[in-house]
Structure formats: C-alpha cells, structure tokens
Design a protein around this motif. Structure first.
Motif, mmCIF file in Angstrom:
data_model
loop_
_atom_site.group_PDB
_atom_site.id
_atom_site.type_symbol
_atom_site.label_atom_id
_atom_site.label_comp_id
_atom_site.label_asym_id
_atom_site.label_seq_id
_atom_site.Cartn_x
_atom_site.Cartn_y
_atom_site.Cartn_z
ATOM 1 N N VAL A 37 -1.265 -2.440 -0.376
ATOM 2 C CA VAL A 37 0.137 -2.614 0.020
ATOM 3 C C VAL A 37 0.313 -2.284 1.315
ATOM 4 O O VAL A 37 1.606 -2.683 1.873
ATOM 5 C CB VAL A 37 1.119 -1.434 -1.031
ATOM 6 N N HIS A 38 -0.438 -1.760 2.151
ATOM 7 C CA HIS A 38 0.002 -1.369 3.547
ATOM 8 C C HIS A 38 -0.717 -2.411 4.386
ATOM 9 O O HIS A 38 -1.392 -3.312 4.000
ATOM 10 C CB HIS A 38 -0.889 0.096 3.978
ATOM 11 N N GLU A 76 1.583 -2.446 -6.473
ATOM 12 C CA GLU A 76 0.631 -1.741 -7.275
ATOM 13 C C GLU A 76 0.527 -1.604 -8.947
ATOM 14 O O GLU A 76 -0.559 -1.787 -9.170
ATOM 15 C CB GLU A 76 0.726 -0.351 -6.773
ATOM 16 N N ARG A 92 -6.669 -0.816 -3.926
ATOM 17 C CA ARG A 92 -6.653 0.770 -3.511
ATOM 18 C C ARG A 92 -5.227 0.758 -3.596
ATOM 19 O O ARG A 92 -4.321 0.284 -3.226
ATOM 20 C CB ARG A 92 -7.102 0.716 -2.005
ATOM 21 N N VAL A 93 -4.867 2.047 -4.718
ATOM 22 C CA VAL A 93 -3.477 2.343 -5.161
ATOM 23 C C VAL A 93 -3.339 3.621 -4.889
ATOM 24 O O VAL A 93 -4.332 4.411 -4.902
ATOM 25 C CB VAL A 93 -3.145 1.564 -6.444
ATOM 26 N N SER A 94 -2.051 4.171 -5.283
ATOM 27 C CA SER A 94 -1.459 5.542 -5.292
ATOM 28 C C SER A 94 -1.985 5.996 -6.759
ATOM 29 O O SER A 94 -2.131 4.928 -7.704
ATOM 30 C CB SER A 94 -0.097 5.495 -5.025
ATOM 31 N N ARG A 152 4.138 14.238 0.676
ATOM 32 C CA ARG A 152 5.345 13.506 0.395
ATOM 33 C C ARG A 152 6.820 14.216 0.750
ATOM 34 O O ARG A 152 6.583 15.565 0.255
ATOM 35 C CB ARG A 152 5.492 12.536 -0.750
ATOM 36 N N ARG A 172 14.860 6.231 -4.267
ATOM 37 C CA ARG A 172 13.612 5.495 -4.661
ATOM 38 C C ARG A 172 12.477 6.163 -5.314
ATOM 39 O O ARG A 172 12.256 7.181 -4.493
ATOM 40 C CB ARG A 172 13.390 4.500 -3.736
ATOM 41 N N GLN A 174 8.301 5.915 -7.493
ATOM 42 C CA GLN A 174 7.189 4.846 -7.769
ATOM 43 C C GLN A 174 7.357 4.642 -9.068
ATOM 44 O O GLN A 174 7.810 5.758 -9.709
ATOM 45 C CB GLN A 174 5.919 5.752 -7.456
ATOM 46 N N TYR A 195 6.821 -0.398 -3.926
ATOM 47 C CA TYR A 195 6.774 0.047 -2.551
ATOM 48 C C TYR A 195 7.099 -1.227 -1.537
ATOM 49 O O TYR A 195 8.016 -0.971 -0.751
ATOM 50 C CB TYR A 195 5.476 0.145 -2.307
ATOM 51 N N ASN A 212 8.217 9.950 0.606
ATOM 52 C CA ASN A 212 7.093 9.354 0.965
ATOM 53 C C ASN A 212 6.417 10.134 2.194
ATOM 54 O O ASN A 212 6.976 11.089 2.697
ATOM 55 C CB ASN A 212 6.857 7.930 1.399
ATOM 56 N N ASN A 213 5.207 9.711 2.641
ATOM 57 C CA ASN A 213 4.527 10.569 3.689
ATOM 58 C C ASN A 213 4.864 10.025 5.082
ATOM 59 O O ASN A 213 5.699 9.015 4.792
ATOM 60 C CB ASN A 213 3.028 10.573 3.521
ATOM 61 N N SER A 216 3.932 6.156 5.801
ATOM 62 C CA SER A 216 4.691 5.200 5.203
ATOM 63 C C SER A 216 6.127 5.124 5.588
ATOM 64 O O SER A 216 6.562 3.828 5.785
ATOM 65 C CB SER A 216 4.602 5.442 3.742
ATOM 66 N N GLU A 239 -4.958 8.936 -3.209
ATOM 67 C CA GLU A 239 -4.925 7.456 -3.390
ATOM 68 C C GLU A 239 -6.323 7.236 -4.024
ATOM 69 O O GLU A 239 -7.050 8.183 -4.159
ATOM 70 C CB GLU A 239 -4.999 6.498 -2.009
HETATM 71 C C1 BDP Z 1 2.165 5.290 -0.268
HETATM 72 C C2 BDP Z 1 0.968 5.078 -0.818
HETATM 73 C C3 BDP Z 1 0.872 3.813 -1.804
HETATM 74 C C4 BDP Z 1 2.244 3.722 -2.553
HETATM 75 C C5 BDP Z 1 3.442 4.143 -1.974
HETATM 76 C C6 BDP Z 1 4.653 4.202 -2.870
HETATM 77 O O1 BDP Z 1 -0.026 4.852 0.019
HETATM 78 O O2 BDP Z 1 -0.105 3.647 -2.287
HETATM 79 O O3 BDP Z 1 2.082 2.418 -3.199
HETATM 80 O O4 BDP Z 1 3.384 5.424 -1.363
HETATM 81 O O5 BDP Z 1 5.457 5.161 -2.782
HETATM 82 O O6 BDP Z 1 2.031 6.663 0.357
HETATM 83 O O7 BDP Z 1 4.824 3.351 -3.706
#
Ligand code: BDP
Length: 327
Positions: A37-38, A76, A92-94, A152, A172, A174, A195, A212-213, A216, A239
């Motif tokens: 997703v990034h 994702e 690759r996902v969360s 996060r 928001r 996930q 996302y 989020n972190n 992101s 992840e």
């Molecule tokens: C990011 C993760 C990603 C997630 C996203 C989210 O790297 O995998 O999809 O957050 O909040 O930090 O959905």
C-alpha cells in the motif's frame, strides 16, 4: 579402444551438460506479484524491493517479483483475500487485515501489547512469533516474516492535548475488530476506512482524525489535513509478509528455502531502514508546521485497559500472558 570409450563418454557428458543448461535457460522465469500500500521509497516498501531482489538472486532467476505499490492491487483486506485465493503470490500487509481470515493473530493488534521495540522483536523472533507465522496456513497463507512499523499515535484536525480532546471525534481506523473497540473506549467514533482513502476522508471531513506511525502520517500527507498529533504510542503493530499457499505448494523445497532466506535478510534491512527514517518523518512533519504533543500515556492505557477483559477478545488471553512473560 580405451581412448574411443573415453571419447564416447566425454561426448555423452558434454551432451548432458548442454541439454541441462539449455533446459535451465529455457525454464521460464515465473514473475510473481507482490502487493504493497505504500509508495516505493517508504521504508517498508524498500524492504519489499530488497526481498524481491534477494528472491531473484537466491532462486537463480527462476522467480522474479514485481512489486505493485500505492494500493494498486487494492486495499489490504482485498489483497489478503487475493493471496488466499492464489490470485497474487505475495503481499506485505499490517496484521489488522489478516485478522479477518485468521482471528487469533489479532493479539498483535491489541493496544500496548509490546512495551518497547526490543520487547516486540524478542516476541516476534521467538516461538510466539513463529507460531503465528506457521498458523497463517489455516487461512491458506504462508507467513514468511515480520517487518517493523514503529508506534502508532492519534492525530486530528483539532488540537489534541490529552485523552479528553479525542471525545466525540470521528477517527479513521483499520477495518479490523480491535481498532474499532479501542477507539470506542476513548469516547471517539471509529470509522473503518481503507488506508488509500484516508487522505480524502480527512480532507473532506468524513473523519476528524486517524492514527498511525510518523512515516505514514507524513508520506500520505495526512499531516497536511490533520496536523495535531498526540504521542500516545498506543500500538506497536508489526507488518507481515505473506505468500499464497497455492503458489507456495508449487515450489521446490530448495526454492522455498531460498525465499525464506531472502525474507530473513530483507527483514534485517527493513528494520535498519525503519530506524533511520521513523524520526526523520517526525522532523519533516514539524517542519511542515505540525503540532506534536507528548501524551500522558498512563491515561490512554487506563482508558483502553477494559479491552483486555472483553469476552470477544478472550481468545487472546493465553497469548497475552505469554507475550507479557517474554522479557
Ligand atoms: C501503516 C501500515 C499499513 C497499513 C496502514 C493502515 O504500514 O500496512 O495499511 O498503516 O493504517 O502503518 O491501514
């Protein structure tokens, strides 16, 4: 006579070598898809590219991975389904989206589950981490390894000074059970959104904030439309790199081992990339005029603590104890 025999043997040998290398050359390279997703320069996405490079190297070019960045293959939740069905080979996902197909792994989505980065990696690199990778097979997925995603924090379009400032805000989350419950416990209104759609949801006021972190928050430009961040560090959610079991079962044991080796090295690389860039992102946000405040973490922990006694999360109990006992 003897030299004729040797000559004949040599000829046969040469023919075998030529045939084998011809077959090797002709053995088509399988091009696999990896969903991300990034954008490509995000630390985790760089981990994917490293993984792809090493898979090609260690399988002697038999497998090539094409990374599809920026949610090109879907959200994702969508790509986890695609990997499960064998439509794509890797993603690759969360952890949060994996919960929909493998609920037990959701223990890693619980707030304040890890006390530090060291604690997190001690758990992930030990028997608990291995257990959850192995059990992904229940969902027709192969858990190859974990990547780092930092901590996060909550951010919004209104000043966030403490827990009370989150009350009544639309946040928001996930699309996964724990994040929804967690935000409700804070007195805010959880809104599950994929996302890739968070920026426009923030911009158009569908939500007031998100969590989020730092990387992101910055790379997705959330920091432009939600510039107040409170450093509550409620979640260190790893992840995960998944392969489709359907695809995995077509591989030779040697190629499976090569791919596992590639992931192990890609993880080391990704953690370094992450550690080098996580706080750089925070500095960038501040330079863009964002307001970052430290949180009274105990206040957030107390508000979220009831989640640990809720009947729907009892399935995590045994694992929570084991994680806590990992020193
Ligand atoms: C990011 C993760 C990603 C997630 C996203 C989210 O790297 O995998 O999809 O957050 O909040 O930090 O959905």
């Amino acid at each position: 006579m003897r030299s004729r025999k040797i000559g004949l043997l040599l000829l046969i040998l040469i023919m075998i070598v030529v045939t084998c290398s011809g077959a090797q050359l002709m053995a088509a390279t399988k091009v696999c898809k990896l969903a991300e997703v990034h954008p490509p320069d995000y630390p985790t996405a760089k981990g994917d590219s490293k993984f792809a490079e090493l898979v090609e190297k260690y399988t002697n070019g038999r497998y090539k991975i094409q990374c599809f960045f920026n949610s090109q293959l879907g959200s994702e939740n969508d790509v986890v389904e695609q990997a499960k069905l064998g439509v794509i080979e890797f993603t690759r996902v969360s952890i949060a989206p994996v919960v929909t197909v493998y609920p037990e792994i959701g223990v890693f989505t619980m707030p304040f589950i890890f006390t530090s980065q060291e604690h997190q990696w001690k758990v992930l690199n030990g028997p608990i981490g291995q257990h959850f990778l192995d059990q992904c097979v229940k969902a027709n997925l192969i858990g190859l390894g974990y990547f780092e995603a930092g901590a996060r924090h909550f951010y919004a379009n209104k000043p966030l000074d403490n827990l009370a400032s989150l009350k009544g805000l639309k946040i928001r989350v996930q699309p996964s059970p724990v994040p929804v419950t967690m935000v409700k416990l804070l007195g805010a209104i959880p809104t599950p959104i994929a996302y890739g759609e968070v920026y426009s949801a923030l911009q158009t006021g569908v939500v007031d904030g998100a969590e989020n972190n730092y990387p992101s928050w910055v790379t997705q430009n959330h920091c432009e439309v939600a510039k107040y961040l409170i450093q509550d560090a409620h979640l260190r959610q790893p992840e995960i790199m998944l392969a489709s079991k359907k695809f995995w079962d077509t591989l030779s044991k040697a190629d499976q081992a090569a791919i596992r080796r590639a992931m192990k090295e890609a993880t080391e690389y990704q953690i370094k990339e992450w550690n080098n860039h996580e706080f750089e992102a925070l500095e960038q946000a501040k330079a863009r005029g964002c307001i970052v405040k430290p949180a009274n973490i105990a206040e957030f922990q107390a508000a979220m603590a009831p989640i640990y006694d809720m009947p729907e999360y009892k399935i995590y109990k045994e694992w929570i104890e084991k994680i806590k006992a990992t020193k």
